[in-house]
Every structure is written in structure tokens, then in C-alpha cells.
Motif scaffolding. Structure first.
Motif, short mmCIF file in Angstrom:
data_model
loop_
_atom_site.label_atom_id
_atom_site.label_comp_id
_atom_site.label_asym_id
_atom_site.label_seq_id
_atom_site.Cartn_x
_atom_site.Cartn_y
_atom_site.Cartn_z
N GLU A 239 -1.97 1.85 -9.32
CA GLU A 239 -3.33 1.79 -8.02
C GLU A 239 -2.69 -0.14 -8.17
O GLU A 239 -1.65 -0.48 -8.80
CB GLU A 239 -4.52 0.84 -8.63
N LYS B 99 0.81 -1.08 0.11
CA LYS B 99 0.48 0.52 0.15
C LYS B 99 1.18 1.62 0.13
O LYS B 99 1.07 1.67 -0.66
CB LYS B 99 -1.17 0.24 1.27
N ARG C 297 2.20 8.29 -5.95
CA ARG C 297 1.72 9.01 -5.50
C ARG C 297 2.09 10.18 -5.54
O ARG C 297 1.72 11.79 -6.38
CB ARG C 297 0.04 8.97 -5.25
N ASP D 84 -1.77 -3.11 -10.05
CA ASP D 84 -0.92 -2.43 -11.33
C ASP D 84 0.40 -2.96 -10.51
O ASP D 84 1.24 -3.31 -11.57
CB ASP D 84 -0.69 -1.20 -11.28
N VAL E 241 2.35 1.74 -3.12
CA VAL E 241 1.20 2.53 -3.85
C VAL E 241 1.22 4.45 -4.06
O VAL E 241 0.68 4.93 -4.93
CB VAL E 241 0.15 2.73 -4.07
#
Lengths: 273, 273, 273, 273
Positions: free
Chosen positions: A88, A44, A51, A91, A47
Motif C-alpha cells: 500500500e 500511486k 498489485r 509501505d 502501488v
């Protein structure tokens, strides 16, 4: 559902055979190679890292961040070929260190993943790698002027930032690191440092944890911006090696690192946990 | 509820004993040390100040703003260790001038709060302090080029902006102001000025009111940006000392100060009252 | 309601008597001085102009735009003292050319409105004025380097941009244009030009229409940004006087002007009509 | 409905007669000239291209992008005169290569469409053209300093970027390309290159596909920004011709091109298909 199980089983067998042939995989990994990525906290965060790096303009359409696989140090995890801004959880793909994909879906990987594999191979102390093209770094990469830490928040980039030129060994190319041979040449230039610039291309950042990699990549860019302006008005004084060492320890301590991570997560609109 | 009262009472006793030992606290303060911060206008403005400074990129993940305690001039109020962009009323903590926290919850304070305490100690005319790392200031802090007021809106930064280098007295450190001794050294360099730069680090801004501190910190950054560009094309002419004095009086008058405060509040999405 | 009528009537009488005394007002204006500003298109555009200039960062907390009163050429209309980003129709006030307010509510006007009045007084061809502190202009205002049109979209700023220094006649001040005497000195330096810089302060822009004033103020800033960068890499070649003249005519023609106006309205979120 | 059919028929006849007179149109095109633009994927992409170029600040109020008509290579399609940020499908118009509009509504076209027509006429390999005024390009256009590809993502701009000066042949003008004669002079300077700068004006970008044109226009701007900074600190080393050739092939390959296109579509809020 049964067909996907069949696909997974066939992929498992193929990968396992290939792995056996390469002599690189212990039996326990056979089961793991077909295991889907669980939504554990490390992934997590990977990801989130994508971002954040996109939001802070450390990466744009290009660039990527990876994590050494918590379950197998000879593997790493990164997204399929997609802009970090859009990545995400679904991916994410596991890779062998030499770049072979373990993606059941066989989706297109980043062409330059060898940068990551080669750094993990060379550096047992590194568990996260960022490759980016932040614009402020590029003037240094094309003039050979030395980028060095001037400000305390940028001590995290380390004292020395070498410059790698793909043409030194590989002559004229499309500038991309496409093979393990090229990746190893870059890793050799990086040495024990945290960052290295890549002529006419960008940079690689290598740290012990993912949060550190994100913070170091951000402040590498900030330091470059400050140094560009400082060089325009005088001769900037860099932090001494002892200052870099002590400041880096403080800036990478949980107090400072977590405050920065929370701040950058909030800006990018991602969960900071 | 009763346990937190118990905690508060124990904390009260501990703080009071420590304060008595230090000889620094008058009996009336014992009761005050346990008093929670009321949502009075000054503290609401302190939260707004945090948000404005973050929005205008005067601070980023790091940096902080404080207010001398309206109830006790030997104390000051600032947030717990958190990026200014995220600070809320509940994050505010009272501190003794020497940095000891009066927070019943004993939350982590900013490591560099001694900057604030030392300035309040040295300057009875100052009631608000900002410490920040605005990037445009850093080229001046690492080249030793003199930052000086060129434009009328920046007269609020004062005529002279000294440069402090932690290494002058403290040799090689992690660059942070962690002790009252270091804070006092910085305050000595600041002297009677409004702003001082900190080599390879940032700046401190000290004014009579919170609105003035926010406006001065913003225009210190703007002036630096303009000066960087001006130095690239010629030799900038600074405002004369008389112009600084007269313009500062105008720019800090309610007409101009309130117009600017309302504008920056609107941009940051906070209530301007 | 009757009390405000009473107030309006008393204000009317006061203004009218003062106007008679000054010998400056024809009888028909007596009735007009008390007339509220109708929501006619010119005034709606004035509000839009405020918002556009704020959005494009031509103005920030400070700066203002005005319109010669369509009903009386010896008056002008601008907002009460408020940041342009926040100006609304209700903020608009009528002023005599010498700066006297005709606002029944007697709200605080901009301290520097004399810039506007003096330009309207000197220039019968001008019907809109912008005063701003756009940061890119300031390096030119403090180094004396000549700002000149380099790019065709900036032909609207005219061939020559003089620099005014308040200290030349008024010695050391707070840098603001507070009197008609100072305003007239600035207008004299502006002469027949479209723009003039103000040392350590900003600029004034004067055009025949409001749309032209907004577009000229925006491209004055853009030209300055381009010139700063151009001067860093070489000697920029300016547009010739004939190119400026022809290009300006094209850029101020409805085809180009309206396309730009619609674009900037859309960006600022205002109605382009 | 019948009146619009009547209008379309009359327009058809007029266009057809004019086309016959010009000897430029084959009979089959008569029917096509009156055919409305269908919402095919190429035209939807053209709208997306407008929005992306505006979002990335490659264009602002001015600038335009066109596509060679998929149905007739002697025509091209672009919007009516409107800022790219605002262009919608209904704004698209077909043009003959010489600039004559085939718009039934006879709406105002871009005054500089001749740039596009002249490039399509000279270059059978080109199917998309961008004309823009990106600010970072302008310092190069007014100093004559050579803009050259320094970074691998900008290899798409090609090895050589010539500079065109309208005054060389046309003396003093309003700087706009208003005629096919001027357009052909620009196209001659562009030659077989991807980009050309226009003195005091902007640039033209010409590629085989629309996605390539958008990506090349964006990275032309990025390269200029990097080169401006690099020239301030040293002498930048450009990519060699072989590096440009190889890198351009990679960067224009579907893997890289589509990743970039998806990224820029997401940023602009448009559908990437």
C-alpha cells in the motif's frame, strides 16, 4: 505529534550528516530526505504496479518494483519488505542509490534492493525496474536455452535477453543480490538491454517508465510460456531485430500501452489513472 | 445538445463528401452515417461477444470482434480501441469497409480494423470476424507446424487453417495489419477458410454469424491446446474432411450452438439472449 | 391446471400404449410414467453431480451425467439438453432405455443420451454414467497412446481403458453417438471396464453409484494430466493390477469416497448430502 | 454437562490404562490426555496451514498436515479425516505417536496418520509434517527421474529428495501407509532429508516448524513444475549443495519466511498471526 517531529528532525540530521560524509547529497536534498512521500500520481502508480504484477503472477511472495525518484535521480522509491500483492502507499520508502534507506520509520527494506540501485546507477535512461521470479522464465535460466521474442506483443522485451549467473564472480552464495558489488555485476550483464535472466532465480526488467516496466515484465513471462510450448513442437522463428524495433515502438506507444495498462488495472482491481 | 448536433451535422457532411469522392456510398447511406447505434439485439450480442472472448482468454488486452452492419453490408460495427473485457454498448462504432470511422465522437479506433474490413470485402458469406492472440495458437504460428481439427467440438474451425506471414509481402514491419493492402493480403491467405494463423501474432476467425465466430474462436484455442499435448506423446490423428464437414454442421446447429452460447454467457456473466 | 392434467393424461396414454406395444413395460409403470420426479435425495445428488463435473472442468458446454431410475431399472434420469453447469432439478427428465423421453413437457433431450441407455442395457452392475470431453483425455484419444492408472487416487478408473472409434463401424459421421446401434457398439468396447475413451471426442465412465461416477470422472482427468507430464520426462510405471484392485476398493470405500464428495461439493458450492 | 464430564472421565481412565499398559505414558500425561485442545496460536496456525495448502493446491481432497504436540513430544496434533480445505479448529485431535487417538469424540482419523507418527518418532528435529499428492510431483514419482532443487526459493526442500516405493517391502497393497511398520519404512527412506517422494502416491515433507513445512511443501510443488518444463527444453542445472545450504538458511529466516507466510495467508483468506 511533537515527538514525531523531534524524531523526524533527528533523522534528518543523521541522514544529512551521513549524506554529507558520503559527499553524495546536495544541500537542497537535506530538506527532501525527511519529506514524506506525497500521494502524487507516480507513487500511486507504483502501488498499482505492485498489485498488477502480483495479479498477473509475474511476482508471487517475492519480487519487487521500483521507480526512480521523480525529485532526485540519485534516489529510488519502492515498498518496504512486503509481498507486492499487499503493498500500500504507506509501505513506500525512499532509498539512496546505494541502498541506504531514508525511511523515518526504519522499516525492513527488501534485501535485494541493490538490484534496483545498481541498474539506476548504470542506466540513466531507466526510471523503473522490476525484479521477479516468474516461473515460466526459470526453465530458461537453468538450462541456458536462449529466451528471445517470438510474438509481437513481446517485442517490448527487446532483442537480446542475457543470462547472469551470480556464481561466475561470487561463487557459492544464497543466490540473492545483497550488495552493490553484486548488483553492479548484474547490471553489467544487463548492459543496454531491457531484460536479463538470473540463473536459478528470476529476472530483472528495466525501462524508461513504470507502465513500460509492468507491461514488459508481463510479456516477458508470456513469451517464455509460448516459447516453452513452441520448442516442444518445432523450432520457433523469432522476430527479426527490425521487427522487434518497430513493434516495440508501436507496443510502447500510448495507444497500445494505455490500452494494456487499463486492461491490467481492471483485472487487478486498481484505478488505471 | 445543439452543439453536438452541429458537430454531428458537420461530421455527416464531411463523411458524405469523402464518401462521394470515393464513389463508395449510395445517397441513402448519408442519413444512416449519422444515425446512432440503436440497442438492437445484434449489437447487444456484440458486446456480449467481447466479454465472452475476454473471459475465455481468447483475447487479452488486445484482440477484437466485429459484426457486418445489419443495415448496410458495406459497413461493419466494432468497439473503439479498448480491451474486449471492458467494452460496453457506448463503445461501438460503425466503420466503412475501408476503415473510415463513422463515429460522431471521432474516438480512437482499433489500429488493426483493416483485418475486419478486408475480410468482409472478400467474403460475402461472412458476417462476423474475430482477431485474437490466444497464446496456445502462437507456437503453431512461429514453428509452421500445421494446426488441424482433432476433436469434434473443434470441427467448427474448418479443415484447413493457413498461416499468413506479413513479412512475405511487406518485409519488416511492426507486425500489425495497418492498411487495407495488408488486410487484403491476409484475406487472400484466409481464402474460403474459417481461420488463419498470423505468424508471431495470432489468428483471424471468420463466420456467417456472431455466435459462430465466438464458438469457433474458443474451440480454435482448445484444439491448439489439445494438439500441443498430443504432439508431445505421439502423432495425432485429425478428423477426416467428411467428419469435419458433418460435425461442423451439427456443432453449428441451433441445438449445439445455443447450448454452448448459453454456457459461455453464463460464465462471462452476460445475458444470453 | 386442468389442461396440464389433461396433457399429462394424454401423454400417459400415449406412452403407455407405446410401452405396451413395445412389450417393455409392466402395468405398474403406466402410472409411474406420468409421475413427476420427486425431490428425492438421488435426484438432488444428480443435480449436484452436474455442478461438480462442471466446476472441476470434467465437462464444459457439453457432456452429461445420468442415473439409473431408482424406481425402474429399465429407465434412466438425466437433464434436458443444457450445460451441466446450469442444470437444475426442474431440468431432469426420465427416459426409457432406448432413449424415448417420458418428459410431459417434451423438452429437447441430449442428442447423445443413447450412450447412457446402451451402457445401462449392457451393464446391470452400472447405475450411473458420465459422458465428457475433458481436454486432458483427448491427446490419448487421438494418438492411441494407452491411458493407464499411474497414481493411487486414480485406481478408481480401473486397470484397462479401451479406445472406441466411431468410424470403425459407422465410417464418417458427425462423431456423435446418435443411435442405440452406435451406443451398443461403444458399450461393447467398454465391456466390463469403468472407462472408455472415444476417438477425437471424449470418454464414458460407468460405475455402480453416482458418487463413484463423479469421482472416477474427475480422477480419470487427473491421471491423464499426470501421464502427459510423466511421458514427457520418462517412462511412467503404472499401478499393477493387484494395486489397482486393492486401491480402488479403498478409494471407493465410504471413508475416502465421502471425504472426496464433501470436498468437491464444497468447491462447487453445493450441498454434500 | 455432567454426562460429558462423565464421558471425559471414562475416556481418561481408558486412555490412561491403555497408556500404562503400553508403558508409554508418564503419570502427568494422564491429566493431559483428557484436556481439550486450547485455542493457542500453534493450533490456530495448524488450521491456517490446512487452508493454505488447499488454496495453493498442494493438497486436494486428500493430504494432511500435523504438528508435534507442544505439550508432549510423544504426541502430535492433526485434524480428523476431512479435506484440508474444510478443516476447522474443532476438527483437531491429539494422537499418540503410534497413531492411537486421544479424541474424546472418537471421530474418524486420517487412515495415513502413521506417516506423521513414524516421522516424529524417527526425527527429534522435526515438529511439523505434511503429506500430500501435489500433481506436479507425481510424474517424478512414477518415472524415477530425480527431483532436485533448481531455483533458490526451492532450496528449502533440501539437496536430496529420495523416492520411496511401498512395494519394495510390502508388495502389492492399496498404496496407503496404514501401519507404523509401513510408516517407519518410509521414515527410513526419508532419512535426514526434508522431503521424500512416494511412488504413484505423493510426498512427505518434514521440518522444524509449521511455517517451514507449509513453505517447503509449496515450493516442492513449484520446483517440480519448473523442472518438468526445464527438462522439456534442455538439461537443467541444479543448485549446488553449498547454494542449497546457504539459500535455505536465508529462505527459512524470519524475513523471508514471514513475508511468504503473510502472502499465502492473504491468498487463502486466513489470519497470518
Amino acid at each position: 505529534m511533537s515527538s514525531s517531529v523531534g524524531v523526524a528532525r533527528r533523522e534528518f540530521v543523521r541522514t544529512a550528516l551521513g549524506a554529507l560524509a558520503a559527499g553524495a547529497v546536495a544541500p537542497r536534498a537535506f530538506a527532501q530526505s525527511a519529506a514524506p512521500l506525497t500521494e502524487r500520481i507516480e507513487f500511486k502508480r507504483l502501488v498499482a504496479a505492485n498489485r498488477i504484477l502480483a495479479h498477473e503472477e509475474v511476482v508471487d511472495a517475492f519480487g519487487h518494483v521500483s521507480l526512480r525518484d521523480p525529485d532526485n535521480p540519485k534516489r529510488y522509491v519502492m515498498a518496504r519488505s512486503r509481498s507486492p500483492e499487499l503493498v500500500e502507499f504507506a509501505d513506500l520508502i525512499r532509498f539512496e542509490q546505494d541502498g541506504r534507506s531514508l525511511d523515518p520509520g526504519n522499516r525492513t527494506p527488501y534485501g535485494e534492493r541493490m538490484i534496483h540501485g545498481a541498474v539506476y546507477e548504470a542506466r540513466s535512461d531507466v526510471n523503473a525496474v522490476v525484479h521477479n521470479h516468474a516461473y515460466a522464465l526459470l526453465p530458461f535460466s537453468v538450462t541456458g536455452r536462449t529466451l528471445e521474442p517470438l510474438i509481437h506483443v513481446a517485442s517490448v522485451i527487446g532483442s537480446r535477453i542475457p543470462l547472469w549467473d551470480i556464481a561466475s564472480r561470487f561463487h557459492e552464495t544464497d543466490m540473492l543480490v545483497r550488495s552493490m558489488e553484486q548488483g553492479r555485476d548484474l547490471a553489467a550483464t544487463l548492459g543496454r538491454n531491457t531484460c536479463a535472466l538470473m540463473r536459478g532465480h528470476g529476472a530483472v526488467v528495466a525501462t524508461a517508465t513504470l507502465k513500460q516496466a509492468v507491461i514488459a515484465a508481463i510479456y516477458l513471462k508470456v513469451n517464455a510460456e509460448v516459447q516453452l510450448q513452441a520448442m516442444a513442437i518445432g523450432t520457433p522463428r523469432r522476430l527479426s531485430d527490425a521487427e522487434v524495433e518497430q513493434s516495440r515502438e508501436t507496443q510502447f506507444s500510448p495507444l497500445a500501452l494505455d490500452r494494456a495498462w487499463e486492461y491490467f488495472c481492471a483485472r487487478a482491481g486498481v484505478d488505471p489513472s
